[in-house]
Design a protein around this motif. Structure first.
Motif, PDB file in Angstrom:
ATOM      1  N   ASP A  53      32.696 -21.442   3.726  1.00  0.00           N
ATOM      2  CA  ASP A  53      32.747 -22.465   4.769  1.00  0.00           C
ATOM      3  C   ASP A  53      31.596 -22.262   5.739  1.00  0.00           C
ATOM      4  O   ASP A  53      31.655 -21.408   6.620  1.00  0.00           O
ATOM      5  CB  ASP A  53      34.106 -22.384   5.489  1.00  0.00           C
ATOM      6  CG  ASP A  53      34.210 -23.453   6.568  1.00  0.00           C
ATOM      7  OD1 ASP A  53      33.384 -24.379   6.559  1.00  0.00           O
ATOM      8  OD2 ASP A  53      35.113 -23.341   7.411  1.00  0.00           O
ATOM      9  N   ALA A  54      30.510 -23.053   5.554  1.00  0.00           N
ATOM     10  CA  ALA A  54      29.327 -22.911   6.400  1.00  0.00           C
ATOM     11  C   ALA A  54      29.627 -23.305   7.841  1.00  0.00           C
ATOM     12  O   ALA A  54      29.112 -22.714   8.772  1.00  0.00           O
ATOM     13  CB  ALA A  54      28.188 -23.762   5.846  1.00  0.00           C
ATOM     14  N   LEU A  55      30.492 -24.293   8.013  1.00  0.00           N
ATOM     15  CA  LEU A  55      30.795 -24.792   9.361  1.00  0.00           C
ATOM     16  C   LEU A  55      31.331 -23.691  10.260  1.00  0.00           C
ATOM     17  O   LEU A  55      31.005 -23.622  11.435  1.00  0.00           O
ATOM     18  CB  LEU A  55      31.815 -25.925   9.283  1.00  0.00           C
ATOM     19  CG  LEU A  55      31.260 -27.308   8.972  1.00  0.00           C
ATOM     20  CD1 LEU A  55      32.358 -28.338   9.098  1.00  0.00           C
ATOM     21  CD2 LEU A  55      30.110 -27.642   9.907  1.00  0.00           C
ATOM     22  N   HIS A  56      32.175 -22.824   9.664  1.00  0.00           N
ATOM     23  CA  HIS A  56      32.763 -21.725  10.416  1.00  0.00           C
ATOM     24  C   HIS A  56      31.685 -20.864  11.063  1.00  0.00           C
ATOM     25  O   HIS A  56      31.865 -20.336  12.158  1.00  0.00           O
ATOM     26  CB  HIS A  56      33.633 -20.884   9.464  1.00  0.00           C
ATOM     27  CG  HIS A  56      34.140 -19.619  10.076  1.00  0.00           C
ATOM     28  ND1 HIS A  56      35.211 -19.605  10.927  1.00  0.00           N
ATOM     29  CD2 HIS A  56      33.698 -18.341   9.983  1.00  0.00           C
ATOM     30  CE1 HIS A  56      35.428 -18.362  11.324  1.00  0.00           C
ATOM     31  NE2 HIS A  56      34.520 -17.572  10.761  1.00  0.00           N
ATOM     32  N   HIS A  57      30.536 -20.744  10.382  1.00  0.00           N
ATOM     33  CA  HIS A  57      29.488 -19.829  10.846  1.00  0.00           C
ATOM     34  C   HIS A  57      28.556 -20.443  11.876  1.00  0.00           C
ATOM     35  O   HIS A  57      27.757 -19.739  12.476  1.00  0.00           O
ATOM     36  CB  HIS A  57      28.674 -19.318   9.653  1.00  0.00           C
ATOM     37  CG  HIS A  57      29.496 -18.516   8.706  1.00  0.00           C
ATOM     38  ND1 HIS A  57      29.702 -17.172   8.846  1.00  0.00           N
ATOM     39  CD2 HIS A  57      30.204 -18.886   7.616  1.00  0.00           C
ATOM     40  CE1 HIS A  57      30.479 -16.737   7.889  1.00  0.00           C
ATOM     41  NE2 HIS A  57      30.802 -17.770   7.117  1.00  0.00           N
ATOM     42  N   VAL A  58      28.604 -21.770  12.055  1.00  0.00           N
ATOM     43  CA  VAL A  58      27.717 -22.356  13.059  1.00  0.00           C
ATOM     44  C   VAL A  58      28.446 -22.596  14.375  1.00  0.00           C
ATOM     45  O   VAL A  58      27.854 -23.034  15.348  1.00  0.00           O
ATOM     46  CB  VAL A  58      27.088 -23.687  12.564  1.00  0.00           C
ATOM     47  CG1 VAL A  58      26.197 -23.426  11.372  1.00  0.00           C
ATOM     48  CG2 VAL A  58      28.142 -24.723  12.249  1.00  0.00           C
ATOM     49  N   MET A  59      29.745 -22.297  14.396  1.00  0.00           N
ATOM     50  CA  MET A  59      30.511 -22.571  15.618  1.00  0.00           C
ATOM     51  C   MET A  59      30.499 -21.382  16.564  1.00  0.00           C
ATOM     52  O   MET A  59      30.155 -20.262  16.181  1.00  0.00           O
ATOM     53  CB  MET A  59      31.933 -22.958  15.232  1.00  0.00           C
ATOM     54  CG  MET A  59      31.933 -24.315  14.543  1.00  0.00           C
ATOM     55  SD  MET A  59      33.415 -25.211  14.779  1.00  0.00           S
ATOM     56  CE  MET A  59      34.437 -24.513  13.525  1.00  0.00           C
ATOM     57  N   ASP A  60      30.895 -21.673  17.781  1.00  0.00           N
ATOM     58  CA  ASP A  60      30.947 -20.627  18.806  1.00  0.00           C
ATOM     59  C   ASP A  60      32.069 -19.644  18.474  1.00  0.00           C
ATOM     60  O   ASP A  60      33.011 -19.978  17.747  1.00  0.00           O
ATOM     61  CB  ASP A  60      31.200 -21.277  20.175  1.00  0.00           C
ATOM     62  CG  ASP A  60      30.774 -20.359  21.302  1.00  0.00           C
ATOM     63  OD1 ASP A  60      30.133 -19.341  21.009  1.00  0.00           O
ATOM     64  OD2 ASP A  60      31.090 -20.680  22.466  1.00  0.00           O
ATOM     65  N   ALA A  61      31.933 -18.409  18.983  1.00  0.00           N
ATOM     66  CA  ALA A  61      32.968 -17.395  18.749  1.00  0.00           C
ATOM     67  C   ALA A  61      33.082 -16.518  19.983  1.00  0.00           C
ATOM     68  O   ALA A  61      32.223 -16.564  20.864  1.00  0.00           O
ATOM     69  CB  ALA A  61      32.594 -16.563  17.529  1.00  0.00           C
ATOM     70  N   HIS A  62      34.154 -15.733  20.025  1.00  0.00           N
ATOM     71  CA  HIS A  62      34.352 -14.856  21.188  1.00  0.00           C
ATOM     72  C   HIS A  62      33.735 -13.483  21.002  1.00  0.00           C
ATOM     73  O   HIS A  62      33.816 -12.645  21.899  1.00  0.00           O
ATOM     74  CB  HIS A  62      35.846 -14.736  21.519  1.00  0.00           C
ATOM     75  CG  HIS A  62      36.311 -15.894  22.352  1.00  0.00           C
ATOM     76  ND1 HIS A  62      36.733 -17.081  21.794  1.00  0.00           N
ATOM     77  CD2 HIS A  62      36.385 -16.049  23.693  1.00  0.00           C
ATOM     78  CE1 HIS A  62      37.060 -17.917  22.774  1.00  0.00           C
ATOM     79  NE2 HIS A  62      36.851 -17.326  23.932  1.00  0.00           N
TER      80      HIS A  62
END
Lengths: 373, 164
Positions: A53-62
């Motif tokens: 899932d590429a989308l997971h890796h472009v999103m913000d994270a804590h």
């Protein structure tokens, strides 16, 4: 000699970038295999089914995730800052123990917090565990106001610090001098860029008014450019600061505010009483012009966000081929293609900074135009 | 979808950091760089303008110099020709004067010579006359020493007269 060194470093970084992203994907693979027998529906479980899932890796994270998966992950913990009904709550993101599925409950000030899909939820009074609906949304919690230092905020700080260090060194060669000498060192690299921004700003705003807007335009240009380049640095957990719609929205909002604050009569006249248009058409044209005023910054927002995020998704997807087919041989195709896109992204990094700044200058130029040419 | 949902935290921090960055960099870099570079550009432009102006001035100066040189040359030629003319005139005058002087001297000399000649001739005449008288006296004395001789003479004179 220095040039050769720099180009070697660049090629090295690019190469490492591809490898690091490959490693990142590889960990996904390991993790997918390791979790196959787990019964809990986790966020990562989706990846197992879809492969990657590429989308997971472009999103913000804590946190800034560097390597490893699940409990064995290595990541830089970042401060979580929440404004709840009972006041400010702060703790490090490591308190969640790398859980992003809403299972690990953190108790602070008598309130229970869980993290799911990169968002922090405050469980309702008395609730000890998060409850999920069919679409894996938490049903018994509220979202407190989250002003945490997330991965993107961390990136903002890094870019800001880099910019201050770079431009303090650049400025040192000019400060306290009536007339500038020929620039040397880092100033020789940055002066042409500064003058490039200045020149297209003069072109769009005009010789007599541009000076006032130069600090904003220069800052926004270098902030986007450095941010874009920072997002291309490997081993940093796939920073995607300028590919965050929140950041691009903020920057575009600044452009809109500057535009509206400095707008002269002809700008408003053009919106509310377009010249050369029959009055009967005003009810149609005025709303269109009004919408147009807000569409411009919206276009700025989406253009930068979409370009940078798309670049990251393309690279991640190309490398994801390897993990989708679970075969190293695909690297022979995926890695050169990802390398090509990475090089292209360096161009895009500059191009998008230029386009955003140039359009900002153009919008400001149109607003401050007082009709005297 | 959270990818396209703005997050308050990022907007808050992004805006805050961006504003701080804007004010810091404006002070640290943008303003000093832009003003110093602008001054440098103006300096370069002024220097180029000055160079062009100096070049033009040099051209005029050169032209002026050439004009002056030409004038000086003409002046010199004029002076030389005038001087030679004067010299020629002076020589001619001197020659003329010399000739006149010479003629006068010759004339004077001739006059003196003539006068001397005349004087000499007259003196010679006087001498010749006195000598002639002396000779005549002596001759007459000798002739008239005897009566015969006086008589012969008288006869002769009488003959001469009668013959006349």
């Amino acid at each position: 000699m220095a040039t050769i060194l720099r180009s070697t470093l660049l090629v090295f970084l690019l190469g490492v970038g591809v490898i690091s992203k490959a490693q990142h994907g590889h960990e996904e693979l390991n993790h997918d295999a390791g979790h196959e027998h787990e019964e809990v529906q986790t966020d990562e479980h989706h990846e197992e089914e879809g492969g990657f899932d590429a989308l997971h890796h472009v999103m913000d994270a804590h946190d800034v995730h560097l390597w490893g998966e699940g409990e064995s992950s290595f990541s830089i913990p970042l401060p979580v800052i929440l404004w709840t009904d009972n006041g400010l709550v702060t703790f490090m993101s490591s308190a969640f123990h790398h859980d992003d599925a809403g299972h690990h409950v953190v108790n602070r000030n008598g309130m229970n917090f869980v993290k799911s899909h990169g968002k922090i939820y405050q469980l309702n009074q008395g609730a000890e565990h998060a409850e999920f609906d069919a679409e894996h949304h938490i049903t018994n919690a509220v979202k407190p106001l989250d002003i945490s230092i997330t991965k993107n905020v961390f990136a903002i700080f890094c870019v800001a610090i880099i910019m201050i260090l770079v431009f303090r060194a650049v400025g040192k060669q000019y400060r306290g001098k009536e007339v500038a000498d020929a620039p040397t060192g880092i100033a020789a690299w940055m002066e042409p860029m500064i003058l490039f921004v200045r020149d297209f700003s003069i072109e769009n705003i005009g010789e007599h008014k541009y000076v006032k807007f130069m600090p904003y335009l220069l800052t926004v240009f270098f902030f986007i450019w450095f941010g874009n380049m920072f997002g291309l640095i490997p081993f940093l957990g796939g920073i995607n600061m300028t590919g965050s719609i929140s950041i691009t929205l903020t920057l575009a909002a600044f452009t809109l505010i500057i535009q509206l604050v400095n707008a002269k009569g002809p700008f408003w006249k053009h919106i509310f009483a377009p010249p050369g248009v029959p009055v009967a058409l005003y009810p149609i044209l005025v709303p269109i012009e009004l919408i147009g005023m807000f569409v411009k910054p919206a276009a700025l927002t989406i253009r930068l966000f979409a370009n940078i995020t798309a670049g990251h998704i393309i690279i991640l997807s190309l490398l994801g081929i390897i993990f989708t087919y679970k075969n190293m041989a695909w690297a022979g195709l995926a890695v050169p293609m990802a390398l090509f896109i990475s090089v292209l992204e360096i161009l895009v990094a500059f191009l998008q900074a230029y386009i955003f700044t140039m359009l900002s200058a153009m919008f400001i130029g149109a607003a401050v135009d007082d009709g005297h040419h | 979808m959270s990818l396209i949902t703005p997050a308050f935290g990022q907007i808050f921090w992004g805006g805050l950091v961006f504003l701080i960055l804007l004010f810091l960099l404006a002070k640290l870099a943008w303003k000093p760089v832009l003003s110093a570079v602008k001054n440098r550009e103006e300096g370069i432009r002024e220097s180029i303008e000055l160079a062009a102006k100096t070049k033009a001035e040099m051209e005029t100066l050169k032209a002026q110099n050439e004009e002056l040189l030409k004038e000086a040359r003409i002046e010199r030629d004029k002076m030389i020709s005038e001087a030679s003319e004067t010299a020629k005139k002076m020589i001619a005058e001197a020659k003329e004067e010399g000739k006149a002087q010479q003629a006068k001297i010759v004339e004077d000399a001739q006059k003196v010579i003539n006068a001397e000649k005349a004087a000499a001739i007259s003196e010679l005449k006087t001498q010749v006359a006195s000598l002639s008288l002396e000779i005549a006296e002596k001759v007459i004395k000798g002739e008239l020493a005897s009566d015969d001789k006086q008589k012969a003479l008288a006869e002769q004179i009488a003959n001469d007269i009668s013959l006349n």
